[in-house]
Enzyme design. Structure first.
Site, PDB file in Angstrom:
ATOM      1  N   ASP A 159       0.783   5.160   1.804  1.00  0.00           N
ATOM      2  CA  ASP A 159       0.023   5.831   2.861  1.00  0.00           C
ATOM      3  C   ASP A 159      -0.682   7.028   2.231  1.00  0.00           C
ATOM      4  OD1 ASP A 159       1.075   4.006   4.656  1.00  0.00           O
ATOM      5  OD2 ASP A 159       2.732   5.300   5.253  1.00  0.00           O
ATOM      6  N   ARG A 207       6.197  -8.884  16.356  1.00  0.00           N
ATOM      7  CA  ARG A 207       6.804  -7.593  16.030  1.00  0.00           C
ATOM      8  C   ARG A 207       5.782  -6.505  16.330  1.00  0.00           C
ATOM      9  NH1 ARG A 207       6.705  -4.704  10.785  1.00  0.00           N
ATOM     10  NH2 ARG A 207       8.266  -3.069  10.978  1.00  0.00           N
ATOM     11  N   HIS A 252       0.843  -1.197   0.000  1.00  0.00           N
ATOM     12  CA  HIS A 252       0.000   0.000   0.000  1.00  0.00           C
ATOM     13  C   HIS A 252       0.877   1.244   0.000  1.00  0.00           C
ATOM     14  CE1 HIS A 252       1.246  -0.302   4.172  1.00  0.00           C
ATOM     15  NE2 HIS A 252       0.939   0.982   4.319  1.00  0.00           N
ATOM     16  N   HIS A 257       4.718   0.104   0.017  1.00  0.00           N
ATOM     17  CA  HIS A 257       5.467  -0.635   1.035  1.00  0.00           C
ATOM     18  C   HIS A 257       4.561  -1.661   1.692  1.00  0.00           C
ATOM     19  CE1 HIS A 257       3.756   2.976   2.948  1.00  0.00           C
ATOM     20  NE2 HIS A 257       3.704   2.285   4.082  1.00  0.00           N
TER      21      HIS A 257
END
Ligand code: OGA
Ligand code: NI
Length: 439
Positions: A301, A365, A299, A355
């Site tokens: 941002d 994580r 995607h 990204h």
């Protein structure tokens, strides 16, 4: 996708279901609406007899119901304790298509490191400042990713936010559900626009600098106390404190970026002073089949600037020059990337880039992303200095509230979103002008 060649109702239904399945691949959850529009576009003008008009009418209702169901499903929480209970394979909803599955052989992307405090305090050191402008500017034109160190965010604020994040995601599902995100709202627990579900849990907060400046309202704190009730006040305090620190840092970075483009020093800071931003906590549990799924799908941002704190585990990847490249965690630094809105504000000079986040077998994580966004009604339009350099406007004027609605309700945010949004705005403008001319 073909059109029906004959008019048996059975064929019609099959066609429709295939269309719905195809659509779910392209557009995530909005299966029904698109199937219905496809049906109207492809079938209706060709067949046009009563029998099919009738079926069309009847099909519309259940198909829209599928759409609503899918939407609800997409907002259901991903609970790691539940999905990880299965012995070996992950549930099929989390398996991504082959083209999106992550590869293992990924090279690291080297990105510039911006020492922001030296920039703020050492304005007189022209050599160092122009070197920093040049390095960050090069990266911003290519992929929009860089690191920020010496950022002035106190260690304690970071540590408290990170710890609190763990406490939140460890809560029993019923507790987390109290903050469940509702359709069309910014704040809340868990979200997804994808049919291929991301392997993560999220908690999102709206942070309004404008409300703070105008009336002292602390949006994050208010949200927590309204939705999560007694006993959870600490979340509100800690994430508010973290958002305030991010607000300060993002205004410093945006000022730097503006100046690196030759824009007058206060311009960008002023533009974003009353920002309406977003804080998102991402929790990626370990996954038994990390090569079949993604923590966050590919995607861009849609926002202006993202400041990401990623822990030591790693998983962030950026698509540069047709390759996925990783951004390795670096202690005491933030990853910054440019979003679609800032790309529009710079008339496309600085870029927002695709990204994603991958997951792994062994370790959980966590990341905290602060998305700087303009105040909802501020018109996004490049400053005149940039138009003098780059000439023609690439995107029409828009407001963040229009773009936010577009990305939430129509398209998932990918590399084409800003262009599609611009095309849509331009076509809307044509229609509006026509209607205005008729009245
Ligand atoms: C995001 C994002 C990446 C990460 O939240 O938009 O890109 O590493 N996150 O968590
Ligand atoms: Ni992102």
């Amino acid at each position: 996708m073909g059109s029906p060649k004959h008019k048996s109702p059975k064929y019609f239904v099959n066609f429709l279901l295939t269309a719905a399945a195809q659509e779910s691949k392209w557009r995530g959850v909005r299966v029904g609406e698109h199937a219905v529009s496809i049906m109207v576009v492809f079938i209706h003008p060709r067949i046009f007899d009563n029998e099919f008009d009738l079926i069309l009418l009847f099909m519309a209702t259940p198909i829209n119901a599928i759409s609503t169901k899918c939407r609800e499903k997409s907002f259901q929480s991903f609970d790691a304790k539940v999905v990880n209970n299965q012995p070996s394979n992950i549930p099929s909803e989390y398996v991504w298509s082959d083209e999106d599955k992550p590869s293992t052989d990924i090279k690291e992307l080297q990105v510039p490191i911006l020492d922001i405090s030296s920039f703020l305090s050492g304005q007189d050191d022209h050599v160092a400042t122009s070197q920093a402008f040049r390095l960050v500017s090069e990266a911003a034109k290519l992929h929009g990713f860089f690191l920020v160190t010496n950022h002035g965010v106190q260690e304690g604020i970071l540590a408290r936010a990170y710890k609190c994040m763990g406490t939140f995601f460890d809560l029993p599902a019923s507790e987390k559900q109290k903050a469940k995100r509702k359709w069309g709202e910014i704040s809340g627990y868990a979200d997804s626009f994808y049919s291929e579900l991301p392997w993560k849990e999220t908690l999102t907060f709206r942070f309004s600098a404008e409300e703070k400046l105008r009336s002292g309202t602390e949006t994050v704190k208010d949200y927590v106390s309204k939705t999560m009730g007694d006993g959870n006040e600490e979340f509100g305090t800690v994430f508010h404190e973290y958002s305030e620190a991010m607000n300060t840092l993002s205004l410093n970075i945006i000022e730097f970026l503006g100046m690196s483009l030759g824009i007058e020093r206060r311009y960008m800071r002023e533009f974003y002073r009353d920002n309406d931003s977003i804080l998102r906590l991402n929790y990626y549990p370990p996954c038994k089949q990390p090569n079949h799924t993604l923590g966050t799908g590919p995607h861009t941002d849609p926002t202006s600037l993202t400041i990401l704190y990623q822990d030591h585990v790693g998983g962030l990847q950026v698509f540069v020059e047709n390759q996925w490249r990783s951004i390795a965690p670096k202690p005491q630094s933030f990853v910054v990337n440019i979003g679609d809105t800032f790309m529009a504000l710079t008339n496309g000079i600085y870029r927002s880039c695709l990204h994603r986040a991958v997951v792994n077998k062994e370790r959980e994580r966590k990341s905290l992303a602060f998305f700087l966004c303009p105040q909802m009604d501020k018109v996004v339009k490049p400053p005149k200095e940039l138009l003098e350099v780059s000439g023609q406007r690439l995107y029409p004027n828009f407001t963040w509230s229009m773009f936010l609605e577009f990305t939430q309700k129509h398209y998932r945010s990918d590399k084409n979103t800003l262009q599609k949004f611009s095309d849509w705005l331009r076509s809307k403008e044509v229609i509006d002008n026509k209607l205005a001319g008729q009245s």
